[in-house]
Design a protein around this motif. Structure first.
Motif, PDB file in Angstrom:
ATOM      1  N   LEU A  84       0.965  -1.018  -0.062  1.00 17.79           N
ATOM      2  CA  LEU A  84       0.028  -0.185   0.038  1.00 17.79           C
ATOM      3  C   LEU A  84       0.940   1.138  -0.044  1.00 17.79           C
ATOM      4  CD1 LEU A  84      -3.160   0.619   2.016  1.00 17.79           C
ATOM      5  CD2 LEU A  84      -1.262   2.359   2.140  1.00 17.79           C
ATOM      6  N   LYS A  85       0.749   2.170  -0.740  1.00 22.92           N
ATOM      7  CA  LYS A  85       1.448   3.141  -0.850  1.00 22.92           C
ATOM      8  C   LYS A  85       0.673   4.608  -0.576  1.00 22.92           C
ATOM      9  CE  LYS A  85       4.790   5.901  -3.695  1.00 22.92           C
ATOM     10  NZ  LYS A  85       5.644   5.903  -5.058  1.00 22.92           N
ATOM     11  N   PHE A  86       0.886   5.420   0.214  1.00 26.12           N
ATOM     12  CA  PHE A  86       0.249   6.560   0.629  1.00 26.12           C
ATOM     13  C   PHE A  86       0.903   7.835   0.240  1.00 26.12           C
ATOM     14  CE2 PHE A  86      -2.556   8.219   3.799  1.00 26.12           C
ATOM     15  CZ  PHE A  86      -2.069   9.676   3.982  1.00 26.12           C
ATOM     16  N   GLU A  87       0.368   8.872  -0.519  1.00 31.13           N
ATOM     17  CA  GLU A  87       1.124   9.851  -0.768  1.00 31.13           C
ATOM     18  C   GLU A  87       0.324  11.382  -0.514  1.00 31.13           C
ATOM     19  OE1 GLU A  87       3.683   8.927  -4.957  1.00 31.13           O
ATOM     20  OE2 GLU A  87       1.367   9.121  -5.138  1.00 31.13           O
ATOM     21  N   TYR A  88       0.775  12.171   0.125  1.00 36.37           N
ATOM     22  CA  TYR A  88       0.108  13.522   0.573  1.00 36.37           C
ATOM     23  C   TYR A  88       0.499  14.371  -0.769  1.00 36.37           C
ATOM     24  CZ  TYR A  88      -0.535  18.003   1.697  1.00 36.37           C
ATOM     25  OH  TYR A  88      -0.865  19.542   1.810  1.00 36.37           O
ATOM     26  N   VAL A  89      -0.615  14.928  -1.489  1.00 39.82           N
ATOM     27  CA  VAL A  89      -0.628  15.822  -2.657  1.00 39.82           C
ATOM     28  C   VAL A  89      -1.006  17.149  -2.140  1.00 39.82           C
ATOM     29  CG1 VAL A  89      -1.469  16.400  -4.876  1.00 39.82           C
ATOM     30  CG2 VAL A  89      -1.186  13.915  -3.981  1.00 39.82           C
ATOM     31  N   ASN A  90      -0.163  18.270  -2.246  1.00 35.04           N
ATOM     32  CA  ASN A  90      -0.384  19.516  -1.891  1.00 35.04           C
ATOM     33  C   ASN A  90      -1.333  20.193  -3.226  1.00 35.04           C
ATOM     34  OD1 ASN A  90      -0.441  22.536  -2.108  1.00 35.04           O
ATOM     35  ND2 ASN A  90       1.524  22.313  -0.857  1.00 35.04           N
ATOM     36  N   ALA A  91      -2.625  20.391  -3.028  1.00 32.03           N
ATOM     37  CA  ALA A  91      -3.498  20.817  -4.075  1.00 32.03           C
ATOM     38  C   ALA A  91      -2.897  22.007  -4.709  1.00 32.03           C
ATOM     39  CB  ALA A  91      -4.727  21.253  -3.165  1.00 32.03           C
ATOM     40  N   ASN A  92      -2.277  23.018  -4.237  1.00 32.21           N
ATOM     41  CA  ASN A  92      -1.935  24.148  -4.560  1.00 32.21           C
ATOM     42  C   ASN A  92      -0.855  24.085  -5.696  1.00 32.21           C
ATOM     43  OD1 ASN A  92      -4.073  26.159  -3.916  1.00 32.21           O
ATOM     44  ND2 ASN A  92      -2.945  25.744  -1.793  1.00 32.21           N
ATOM     45  N   THR A  93       0.290  23.339  -5.402  1.00 34.36           N
ATOM     46  CA  THR A  93       1.309  22.849  -6.073  1.00 34.36           C
ATOM     47  C   THR A  93       1.298  21.682  -6.946  1.00 34.36           C
ATOM     48  OG1 THR A  93       2.603  21.739  -4.149  1.00 34.36           O
ATOM     49  CG2 THR A  93       2.811  24.041  -4.471  1.00 34.36           C
ATOM     50  N   ARG A  94       0.317  20.885  -6.440  1.00 30.91           N
ATOM     51  CA  ARG A  94       0.305  19.504  -7.031  1.00 30.91           C
ATOM     52  C   ARG A  94       1.536  18.305  -6.844  1.00 30.91           C
ATOM     53  NH1 ARG A  94      -3.901  20.155 -10.871  1.00 30.91           N
ATOM     54  NH2 ARG A  94      -5.054  21.914 -10.093  1.00 30.91           N
ATOM     55  N   LYS A  95       2.355  18.812  -5.911  1.00 36.82           N
ATOM     56  CA  LYS A  95       3.465  18.046  -5.902  1.00 36.82           C
ATOM     57  C   LYS A  95       3.125  17.133  -4.382  1.00 36.82           C
ATOM     58  CE  LYS A  95       6.849  21.532  -6.854  1.00 36.82           C
ATOM     59  NZ  LYS A  95       8.076  22.463  -6.458  1.00 36.82           N
ATOM     60  N   VAL A  96       3.696  15.995  -4.449  1.00 39.11           N
ATOM     61  CA  VAL A  96       3.680  15.061  -3.488  1.00 39.11           C
ATOM     62  C   VAL A  96       4.481  15.491  -2.187  1.00 39.11           C
ATOM     63  CG1 VAL A  96       4.264  12.725  -2.811  1.00 39.11           C
ATOM     64  CG2 VAL A  96       3.028  13.100  -4.889  1.00 39.11           C
ATOM     65  N   GLU A  97       4.181  15.851  -1.206  1.00 41.45           N
ATOM     66  CA  GLU A  97       5.041  16.496  -0.049  1.00 41.45           C
ATOM     67  C   GLU A  97       5.297  15.491   0.842  1.00 41.45           C
ATOM     68  OE1 GLU A  97       4.263  20.189   1.209  1.00 41.45           O
ATOM     69  OE2 GLU A  97       3.806  21.175  -0.426  1.00 41.45           O
ATOM     70  N   ASP A  98       4.731  14.413   0.985  1.00 32.89           N
ATOM     71  CA  ASP A  98       4.956  13.256   2.132  1.00 32.89           C
ATOM     72  C   ASP A  98       4.457  11.658   1.234  1.00 32.89           C
ATOM     73  OD1 ASP A  98       6.184  12.155   4.541  1.00 32.89           O
ATOM     74  OD2 ASP A  98       4.217  12.087   5.298  1.00 32.89           O
ATOM     75  N   SER A  99       5.197  10.661   1.589  1.00 32.58           N
ATOM     76  CA  SER A  99       4.593   9.370   1.105  1.00 32.58           C
ATOM     77  C   SER A  99       5.464   8.616   2.144  1.00 32.58           C
ATOM     78  CB  SER A  99       5.041   9.203  -0.376  1.00 32.58           C
ATOM     79  OG  SER A  99       6.411   9.263  -0.306  1.00 32.58           O
ATOM     80  N   PHE A 100       4.684   7.415   2.162  1.00 33.95           N
ATOM     81  CA  PHE A 100       5.122   6.311   2.890  1.00 33.95           C
ATOM     82  C   PHE A 100       4.494   4.788   2.025  1.00 33.95           C
ATOM     83  CE2 PHE A 100       1.695   7.229   5.691  1.00 33.95           C
ATOM     84  CZ  PHE A 100       1.187   6.106   5.679  1.00 33.95           C
ATOM     85  N   ARG A 101       4.953   3.878   2.454  1.00 32.99           N
ATOM     86  CA  ARG A 101       4.489   2.639   1.754  1.00 32.99           C
ATOM     87  C   ARG A 101       4.527   1.362   2.974  1.00 32.99           C
ATOM     88  NH1 ARG A 101       7.702  -1.337  -1.168  1.00 32.99           N
ATOM     89  NH2 ARG A 101       9.961  -0.947  -0.560  1.00 32.99           N
ATOM     90  N   ILE A 102       3.610   0.433   3.013  1.00 26.91           N
ATOM     91  CA  ILE A 102       3.398  -0.555   3.747  1.00 26.91           C
ATOM     92  C   ILE A 102       3.486  -1.818   2.924  1.00 26.91           C
ATOM     93  CG2 ILE A 102       2.170  -1.534   5.861  1.00 26.91           C
ATOM     94  CD1 ILE A 102       0.951   1.040   6.082  1.00 26.91           C
ATOM     95  N   THR A 103       4.320  -2.675   3.316  1.00 29.33           N
ATOM     96  CA  THR A 103       4.559  -4.088   2.438  1.00 29.33           C
ATOM     97  C   THR A 103       3.719  -5.121   3.215  1.00 29.33           C
ATOM     98  OG1 THR A 103       6.623  -4.398   3.595  1.00 29.33           O
ATOM     99  CG2 THR A 103       6.628  -3.124   1.521  1.00 29.33           C
TER     100      THR A 103
END
Length: 636
Positions: free
Chosen positions: A612-631
């Protein structure tokens, strides 16, 4: 639940005590006002703004003999389903920065003084400056939004003497974003600001060209097969309508609505039952069957007599147990005006968040959406549900839009809520459950589970009884125990701003600021975490593993990775950043709090059978500012 005699007496005492404070402190030169300044106590319940106190102001006609004053509206032939209306004010003798214009619906609403509505308004949770208008203005703007108004650059001579102008007046123009509320609207010109308003001029009533038009269609899943989808829409027509889809298929709608009688109240009428009420029209719902999972289908809805929507394409979600699913998730979105207006309750990040998500949905890469709690923030001002439904249309009409109930949809005094706050303004879940029918067991039991791809979603209500041995507790326990981990290895347990994810060996994840199990922020008045909720529910999820004993490791791409082969700790994510005003984080936080970002956005989740891969997306910049994954754990 019947209140005790002592509770009634206490409420009566508090009511009269508030009245006494207000009238004792009122200015004798004005009508009495009810005033209580305790915004800090209720900051977690409601946003405070000067516009929101408008409904608690004494009001009358201004002592203004100006015979030149006019208010004109650009849309004279009738209003379309959505447009920007120009409101022009002319004949103003002395422009003031306290002049303002309100949009009111329905147009026949009484715009006069209602001194006791201040006591009623406090039932939204807002106890700031009190008293008011008999009916809620939908939105309002200061005339100084026109930059030429105060300087009177737009002049008109009204009186000449010997060929010389001896009297000039000023004018201004404002733009209002209007959507189809089904009822007439009018614009009212006020002086005195939001603090001491009085009426200068009212426009004529304006009607919508198509008050029965079917609008704001949004989709939801009814089961885990991906072969059926429910479409819900709003219309001014009570007759049954149709959804036509695919290659010549159609389904006829079931029709329902709700009334003021259905709203909650206490000793005094709630906003939803009183000045915040607006007729919702009729809510239509139909289930499209015979679909295929992960497939694009087109549809339209309506009738020949009421009108038809445009043709829309939507995507069905993947069936439960299939290889993967990609979804967006968030809490606390609400809505914001598309013009320069003030409104009852504004969630400033909602516009940028919905735009960013709409672009992702349009790309075809997303399968579904989960909006977990605090949906529209109407809180008893029913017309704001229309604003919200119109806002989410670009995404909710094209994908399965699944929701969970929040405090601002459900909580109210003596309503059976776990938390007896006034957060719903008297709605008590009725509009929410009508607009967003989920696959729940029964009315006012808004919990359910559903599977998409490799994920089993257990969706609860944090506002209904979750204590041990309660109906919902037993359902949670039974639902999670029945999950087939060979089919859906990921279990996401979610409620109002609360997520909890588990692989085969109990790895977790969590969103937002209302009911989190853990928080690095301290509450100012009320605690950030309800220890009773943690005590009751956490054992179901963690098997009593309550201590954080391990940290993630960075993979080759620098992403935090949690390997469940040797499970030792939960992963908790709070994602209530989709619109509501953001909180600041404390200067320091415990070491277990790995990442803290206070920006508007949403999460993008990709779940396969293995990770499972989790990404936080900044709505204004559209950039992924944080992420983690669980195997996935390799144990069986």
């Amino acid at each position: 639940m019947e209140p005790s005699i002592s509770s009634w007496l206490f409420r009566i005492f508090i009511t009269f005590f508030i009245c006494f404070l207000g009238f004792a402190s009122s200015d004798s030169s004005r009508m009495p006002t009810i005033t209580m300044n305790s915004t800090a106590e209720f900051q977690n319940h409601t946003a405070i703004s000067e516009f929101r106190i408008l409904n608690r102001k004494a009001l009358g006609d201004c002592p203004d003999p100006n015979p030149y004053l006019q208010i004109n509206v650009s849309s004279k032939s009738g209003l379309s389903d959505e447009e920007y209306v120009s409101v022009t004010l002319s004949g103003v003798l002395v422009p003031a920065d306290s002049d303002w214009v309100a949009m009111i619906t329905p147009a026949h609403s009484e715009v006069s003084s209602c001194p006791f509505n201040g006591i009623q308004y406090q039932q939204t949770g807002d106890l700031s400056k009190l008293p008011l208008l008999c009916h809620y203005p939908v939105k309002a703007q200061y005339v100084s939004n026109d930059p030429d108004y105060l300087s009177c650059k737009k002049k008109e001579c009204k009186k000449y003497r010997n060929g010389v102008c001896v009297l000039t007046t000023c004018s201004a123009s404002l733009k209002f974003h209007v959507i189809n509320f089904r009822t007439d609207i009018e614009f009212v010109f006020f002086a005195g600001g939001f603090e001491t308003p009085c009426i200068l001029k009212r426009s004529n009533a304006l009607s919508f060209n198509t008050p029965k038009m079917p609008l704001y269609g949004h989709l939801s899943s009814i089961d885990s097969t991906g072969t059926s989808m429910r479409l819900t829409w709003v219309s001014g027509d009570k007759e049954r309508q149709q959804v036509q889809y695919g290659d010549g298929k159609s389904q006829t709608s079931a029709v329902t609505t709700f009334s003021q009688h259905d709203m909650c109240s206490s000793i005094l009428p709630s906003p939803a039952k009183d000045f915040g009420w607006h007729d919702p029209g009729y809510i239509h719902s139909a289930v499209m069957t015979g679909l295929q999972p992960s497939t694009t289908v087109s549809y339209k809805y309506g009738s020949d007599s009421a009108g038809w929507s445009n043709q829309i394409k939507f995507k069905t979600p993947p069936a439960g147990g299939s290889d993967e699913v990609k979804f967006l998730a968030f809490g606390d979105m609400g809505k914001a005006p598309r013009d320069a207006s003030a409104e009852h309750y504004i969630q400033p990040g909602s516009l940028s968040v919905i735009k960013a998500m709409a672009d992702e949905v349009a790309s075809g890469s997303i399968d579904s959406i989960f909006h977990i709690g605090d949906i529209s923030y109407a809180t008893g001002f029913l017309v704001e549900w229309d604003f919200f439904l119109q806002l989410i249309s670009p995404v909710a009409s094209k994908l399965s839009y699944m929701t969970a109930i929040g405090n601002h949809e459900r909580d109210y005094m003596e309503s059976g809520s776990v938390y007896e706050t006034p957060d719903s303004g008297g709605e008590c879940g009725v509009p929410y459950e009508t607009y967003f029918p989920m696959p729940t067991p029964a009315k006012d039991k808004p919990w359910y589970s559903i599977e998409q791809g490799s994920v089993h979603f257990t969706v609860i209500s944090t506002e209904h009884d979750w204590s041990k041995n309660s109906e919902q507790y037993e359902w949670m326990n039974k639902d999670m125990a029945a999950v087939d981990r060979s089919k859906t290895p990921w279990l996401i347990f979610t409620g109002m701003d609360f997520w909890y994810e588990k692989s085969n060996f109990k790895t977790s994840m969590v969103p937002s600021r209302h009911r989190p199990m853990y928080s690095s922020s301290e509450g100012l008045i009320l605690p950030s975490v309800d220890d009773k909720f943690v005590e009751a529910v956490e054992p179901l999820l963690l098997g009593n593993k309550k201590q954080c004993k391990a940290m993630p490791k960075k993979d080759e791409n620098g992403i935090d990775t949690y390997d469940n082969t040797n499970y030792s700790a939960p992963v908790h994510s709070i994602i209530g950043m989709a619109g509501f005003t953001l909180d600041k984080f404390p200067a320091g936080a415990d070491s277990w709090s790995l990442s803290r970002i206070s920006e508007f956005g949403y999460v993008r989740v990709h779940a396969t059978q293995e990770e499972l891969k989790f990404e936080y997306v900044n709505a204004n910049t559209r950039k992924v500012e944080d992420s983690f994954r669980i195997t996935k754990s390799q144990r069986t």
